[in-house]
Design a protein around this motif. Structure first.
Motif, PDB file in Angstrom:
ATOM      1  N   ARG A   1       0.852  -1.202   0.000  1.00 42.61           N
ATOM      2  CA  ARG A   1       0.000   0.000   0.000  1.00 42.61           C
ATOM      3  C   ARG A   1       0.880   1.242   0.000  1.00 42.61           C
ATOM      4  O   ARG A   1       1.846   1.316   0.754  1.00 42.61           O
TER       5      ARG A   1
ATOM      6  N   HIS B   1      -7.985   3.224  -1.759  1.00 46.26           N
ATOM      7  CA  HIS B   1      -7.396   2.195  -2.617  1.00 46.26           C
ATOM      8  C   HIS B   1      -5.897   2.502  -2.799  1.00 46.26           C
ATOM      9  O   HIS B   1      -5.445   2.857  -3.893  1.00 46.26           O
TER      10      HIS B   1
ATOM     11  N   LEU C   1      -3.184   1.434  -5.574  1.00 46.76           N
ATOM     12  CA  LEU C   1      -3.363   1.958  -6.937  1.00 46.76           C
ATOM     13  C   LEU C   1      -2.114   2.639  -7.498  1.00 46.76           C
ATOM     14  O   LEU C   1      -1.421   3.351  -6.784  1.00 46.76           O
TER      15      LEU C   1
ATOM     16  N   GLU D   1     -13.505  -7.012  -2.632  1.00 40.82           N
ATOM     17  CA  GLU D   1     -12.423  -6.765  -1.680  1.00 40.82           C
ATOM     18  C   GLU D   1     -11.136  -7.428  -2.177  1.00 40.82           C
ATOM     19  O   GLU D   1     -10.066  -6.813  -2.151  1.00 40.82           O
TER      20      GLU D   1
ATOM     21  N   LEU E   1      -9.815  -5.370  -5.143  1.00 37.14           N
ATOM     22  CA  LEU E   1      -9.245  -4.069  -4.770  1.00 37.14           C
ATOM     23  C   LEU E   1      -7.875  -4.216  -4.131  1.00 37.14           C
ATOM     24  O   LEU E   1      -6.951  -3.463  -4.434  1.00 37.14           O
ATOM     25  N   ARG E   2      -7.747  -5.203  -3.248  1.00 35.89           N
ATOM     26  CA  ARG E   2      -6.486  -5.336  -2.507  1.00 35.89           C
ATOM     27  C   ARG E   2      -5.360  -5.854  -3.404  1.00 35.89           C
ATOM     28  O   ARG E   2      -4.192  -5.803  -3.024  1.00 35.89           O
TER      29      ARG E   2
ATOM     30  N   GLY F   1     -12.989   1.227  -1.265  1.00 36.49           N
ATOM     31  CA  GLY F   1     -11.931   1.735  -2.128  1.00 36.49           C
ATOM     32  C   GLY F   1     -12.242   1.741  -3.608  1.00 36.49           C
ATOM     33  O   GLY F   1     -11.345   1.981  -4.432  1.00 36.49           O
TER      34      GLY F   1
ATOM     35  N   ASP G   1     -12.909   2.905  -7.159  1.00 34.29           N
ATOM     36  CA  ASP G   1     -12.411   4.166  -7.727  1.00 34.29           C
ATOM     37  C   ASP G   1     -13.433   4.880  -8.607  1.00 34.29           C
ATOM     38  O   ASP G   1     -13.415   6.098  -8.712  1.00 34.29           O
TER      39      ASP G   1
END
Ligand code: SF4
Length: 577
Positions: free
Chosen positions: A74, A162, A165, A223, A226-227, A268, A270
């Motif tokens: 992250r 997020h 990204l 989830e 996104l992760r 998160g 977008d």
């Protein structure tokens, strides 16, 4: 480890192979020195170094250890939520955010390299692009990005929730982007399969990925995506809202939709597609259509409007909806619920009534500082493509256009990725900022891994063709570098520069698999006696003209490079898809 885990690990390993002859490099920011903007550097056998836009994220960086269960590293760039802090809000106040500088660096790549190919004035005059109203700068500056965002002509879908990204920009004055749709359905796929499809999609050039899951475990699937996603993730929240009311469209309500949207924003997501422009009054306009309402979200909301004899609740609650999007800096994609689903319905009254409403909603979203793009068709014959772009630019005040295809014929089931890529190239050239891919399974079934690759290749070709036609500075240089390698019979360099190096190599290997054939002055298409390029060499040699021009000089890069370089031939084999 189960055999299922084993199979997944193997498929992921295939997704993670570095590109042949390439390495991941990272460029720092000037305003924000801690930025690490990823690019792919291709090292050619003549010493040339070509820098390409890279959507594949950390997955193609051998230096990064990735555990899909833990998610990607992250890298928060902005303070979290708090309202009034969207990219649009900040851009209007003259603030250059880290995301703005990031996408400026990313869009430029290493333009000094491309310049070596563009310095031939005569050739440039002949080949200069026709931008058709777009303004592609020679160098994208962070302030240019800020200005485009402030005007609403570009969006940076980057929810601060997020942080995995790698930011990107969607706008007519930037490189044309491609979206890939994935997601499970009640009849197929699993959570692991969707994550794998995500990683596969970005490997083959997806700039964003939409999770269109409609089956079980929608929240868990999202989830996991996104992760593990270095690209923006978009959703259509009405799908999950419908699941929450047991699949009965009549039971939907603003409250259910609002709660779904808030949860997705917190997670998160977008950008979200919202079909707020499908007004109750437009539904009768579809009565005589050949294929009715083909948008899933559009059909759900039309059913609700008809059942309750009321206006679409997304339209009546649009300002509240914008407040939620603003609080989380979720970008808005105004869905075209009345897009044509056949050539017979293209450019009809229903489509354009909704488009005009999307223009009204764009202004309202902007008044809430919500970054906004507008979705478009669908099925459109070639001769009506341009009219779609002109109407969208006019009614939607130059907000970025995001189109599905369009398919230019209806008679190509099984090959709709090709039928639509033709339309996508045309509409991309005319001004569409992002193209939503179509796979060979369109209209027929849920795409699998190979369908995703086929769809993305078709759309990377379409987007690249549009960039070349518009005059994007690095697009044609990429073509020129490959053509030069082709003429000089540098086969390995051709493969490295190809959009799909694996297929290019496999096809060459089918008839000439020996390593020596990778420097041969011919291939099996014409054979050595009829190889016209070989004869061209002989013509030049007889005339005393050099066969090849000087090698474009590698320019010094401020970027840091991954020390791991995928080995050159013959080891740069890749496993089958
Ligand atoms: S044999 Fe034909 S196709 Fe092959 S390199 Fe020569 S000219 Fe090109």
């Amino acid at each position: 480890m189960t055999s299922h885990d084993d199979a997944l690990a193997q498929r992921l390993a295939a997704c993670r192979l570095p590109w042949p002859g390439s390495r991941k490099i990272h460029a720092p920011g000037l305003l924000h020195p801690d930025l690490r903007v990823p690019m792919r550097e291709v090292l050619l056998s003549n010493g040339e170094r070509v820098v390409l836009y890279d959507t594949s994220g950390p997955y193609t960086d051998p230096e990064v250890a990735i555990d899909l269960r833990q998610g990607l590293p992250r890298r928060p760039r902005r303070a979290g939520t708090g309202g009034q802090r969207t990219q649009l809000h900040l851009a209007r106040r003259g603030v250059i955010t880290p995301e703005m500088e990031y996408v400026a660096i990313r869009e430029n790549g290493r333009r000094a390299w491309a310049q070596a190919y563009l310095d031939d004035g005569g050739r440039e005059d002949r080949l200069r692009g026709q931008p058709r109203g777009a303004s592609l700068p020679a160098q994208v500056t962070p302030d240019f990005v800020r200005d485009e965002v402030a005007r609403g002509r570009a969006i940076i879908p980057a929810n601060p929730q997020h942080p995995e990204l790698e930011p990107m920009v969607i706008g007519r004055n930037f490189r044309v982007k491609v979206n890939a749709n994935i997601g499970n359905s009640a009849l197929g796929s699993s959570l692991d399969a969707e994550v794998e499809k995500l990683v596969w999609a970005i490997r083959w050039g997806a700039d964003t990925v939409m999770d269109l899951s409609t089956g079980p475990d929608i929240a868990a699937t999202r989830e996991a995506l996104l992760r593990n996603a270095p690209v923006p993730i978009g959703t259509v929240p009405i799908y999950e809202a419908l699941e929450r009311v047991g699949g009965v469209a009549e039971d939907l309500s603003w409250a259910v939709f609002r709660d779904t949207l808030v949860e997705q924003a917190q997670q998160g997501v977008d950008y979200v597609t919202v079909h707020a422009g499908l007004r109750e009054a437009f539904i009768p306009l579809t009565a005589t259509r050949r294929t009715g309402i083909v948008s899933r979200g559009g059909a759900i909301l039309a059913r609700w409007c008809v059942a309750h004899r009321r206006e679409n609740f997304l339209y009546t609650h649009f300002e509240e909806l914008c407040d939620i999007l603003q609080a989380w800096d979720v970008s808005l994609s105004l869905g075209d619920g009345l897009r044509p689903g056949s050539l017979a319905d293209a450019n009809d009254d229903a489509q354009f009534a909704e488009l005009r409403t999307l223009g009204e909603l764009t202004r309202i979203a902007w008044s809430h500082d919500v970054q906004t793009m507008v979705e478009g068709p669908g099925h459109v014959p070639l001769h009506l493509v341009e009219a779609n772009v002109e109407a969208q630019l006019h009614h939607c005040h130059e907000a970025p256009f995001y189109t599905l295809g369009p398919l230019t014929i209806d008679v190509s089931p099984g090959y709709d990725h090709i039928a639509s890529a033709i339309g996508a190239a045309m509409i991309g050239w005319a001004g569409t900022a992002m193209l939503c891919y179509v796979t060979p399974k369109e209209h027929l079934g849920l795409p699998d891994r190979e369908d995703v690759r086929q769809g993305l290749m078709a759309y990377r070709i379409a987007a690249h063709a549009a960039d070349v036609a518009k005059g994007h500075p690095t697009a044609r240089a990429h073509d020129d570098a490959l053509s030069r390698a082709r003429f000089e019979f540098r086969w390995e360099d051709q493969f490295r520069l190809a959009l799909d190096p694996q297929t290019a190599r496999d096809f060459h290997d089918q008839t000439l698999p020996a390593d020596g054939a990778k420097s041969a002055p011919f291939c099996s298409m014409c054979g050595p006696k009829f190889c016209s390029m070989r004869m061209s060499h002989q013509v030049r040699e007889a005339a005393g003209v050099p066969v090849a021009g000087p090698v474009p000089q590698a320019t010094s890069a401020r970027a840091t490079a991954s020390p791991t370089l995928m080995p050159s031939t013959p080891a740069e084999r890749m496993p089958p898809a």
